[in-house]
Enzyme design. Sequence first.
Site, short mmCIF file in Angstrom:
data_model
loop_
_atom_site.label_atom_id
_atom_site.label_comp_id
_atom_site.label_asym_id
_atom_site.label_seq_id
_atom_site.Cartn_x
_atom_site.Cartn_y
_atom_site.Cartn_z
N SER A 58 0.84 -1.20 0.00
CA SER A 58 0.00 0.00 0.00
C SER A 58 0.87 1.25 0.00
CB SER A 58 -0.97 -0.03 1.18
OG SER A 58 -1.90 1.02 1.12
N HIS A 59 0.57 2.22 0.86
CA HIS A 59 1.25 3.51 0.85
C HIS A 59 2.55 3.50 1.64
CE1 HIS A 59 -0.98 3.36 4.61
NE2 HIS A 59 -0.16 4.28 5.08
N LYS B 3 -1.10 -9.60 -0.77
CA LYS B 3 -2.46 -9.78 -0.28
C LYS B 3 -3.29 -10.61 -1.26
CE LYS B 3 -4.11 -5.19 -1.82
NZ LYS B 3 -4.72 -3.92 -1.36
N ARG C 179 -6.66 3.90 -2.45
CA ARG C 179 -7.02 5.03 -1.61
C ARG C 179 -6.99 6.31 -2.43
NH1 ARG C 179 -3.24 4.80 3.50
NH2 ARG C 179 -4.54 6.57 4.12
N GLU D 147 -14.12 3.65 4.51
CA GLU D 147 -13.45 3.62 5.80
C GLU D 147 -12.65 4.90 6.01
OE1 GLU D 147 -11.18 0.03 5.64
OE2 GLU D 147 -9.59 0.90 4.42
N GLU D 148 -12.33 5.16 7.24
CA GLU D 148 -11.75 6.43 7.66
C GLU D 148 -10.40 6.74 7.02
OE1 GLU D 148 -9.63 3.38 9.59
OE2 GLU D 148 -11.80 3.64 9.35
N SER D 149 -9.71 5.71 6.51
CA SER D 149 -8.37 5.91 5.96
C SER D 149 -8.40 6.18 4.47
CB SER D 149 -7.51 4.68 6.26
OG SER D 149 -8.10 3.50 5.72
#
Length: 462
Positions: free
Chosen positions: A149-150, A159, A311, A393-395
């Site tokens: 991811s980031h 994953k 994201r 989601e919050e992220s």
Amino acid sequence: MVTEVSPLAGKTVQPSILVNVPRLVTAYFSSKPDPAVSAQRVSFGASGHRGSAQNDAFNEAHILAISQALCDHRHRSGVTGPLFLGIDTHALAEPALASALEVFAANDITVMIDERDGYTPTPVISHAILTYNKNRMSGLADGVVITPSHNPPEDGGFKYNPPNGGPADTDVTTGIERAANAFLEDNRGIRRVSYARARKSACVHPYDYIGPYVADLANVIDMDAIRSSGVKIGIDPLGGASVHFWQPIIERYGIAATIINDAVDPTFRFMTADWDGKIRMDCSSPYAMARLIGMRDNFDVAFANDTDGDRHGIVTRSNGLMNPNHYLATAIAYLFENRPNWSKDSAVGKTIVSSAIIDRVAEKIGRKLVEMPVGFKWFVDGLSDRSFGFAGEESAGASFLRRDGSVWTTDKDGIILGLLAAEITARKQQDPSQLFDGLTDELGVRFTSGLTRPRLPSKRIY
């Protein structure tokens, strides 16, 4: 507790902190993890196994073990269709791809890899799985994305997405994790062929990931509205897997978009440092996003994606980088008003730690609100059966249904969330920050003190 911000935060990174890629790749192949050390074992968190070869947490031994455990899981579960395999632009992604292919080919797994030997965002893998599996009852496909991811350039990640297209549930990852750690302790059960033989294997196939995904975008985003409005869009892939998708999107739909940086460099030397002075491709961080924020006056709306494209970070001319929760609330309010073919029963899905402004928006639009634990895997079933119209989601991760109310992806899709910001700007003649201001004028936005933040009247951008 107040976290001290590094004086390097928001500044272009210094050469002295760049990862030594040759040394990192050497460590991947030469270092051997110790299964007796917990930090060096396979561990599937919310988004798969992650770590760095520098600390023996992401090495060839891990990927060989996980890949064999995954092959065994597929066999036990009766998953016999193709495995869609993608990577991001981290330095360890291609070495891990080579290791995984050696095992998949030895196990006669049909694998679909990018026809250009390029990069594939997480949502594109989910889209490919769901597209392949549509109307099938057997021979179902699944997928793997090799990405941390980031996270920093020295990290790697692996994953698994099962046939439902979303992040694997705990019962699946626990079994794969347990089997992989057994292979770390005794690798004699791992089947493997050479990389050259794997690439020539009849079970490894080139696949066009860009074409089908790009062509299908008009079924989830109003691309005609974006084009006809002439809204000026800035796009920063942050050197990630979405980098080669944006020009085909721009050309196919004729939108007025500019890719501000199309460089791919595994050191990510073009980034600005995050809050602690480290490099992260975190599109929700004002420090990592400093370059795009500084260009906000050049565009009506701009956005970025993290390294695997799941994201989003939305930058508006009126207010800079949006708080992720504020954009989720804005997207929810807009989508349920402007998707007439969605079921009247489709709900809003959010994580339990997301902002209460989302609750008030759901109440305003008359939709059921469903709170889930942290982790996008909890939204997979709801997106699949259309009981969720939107899940976030919050992220800064979310996905939503197609315009006709059918499933788009069951994993987070930062690409469509970015394009949605352009659609909002085109159709409402206000950028998402201004739309959020309108929401809070009506609903308020509370802080821990209990005070409500005052809002100035919104101004149209045209």
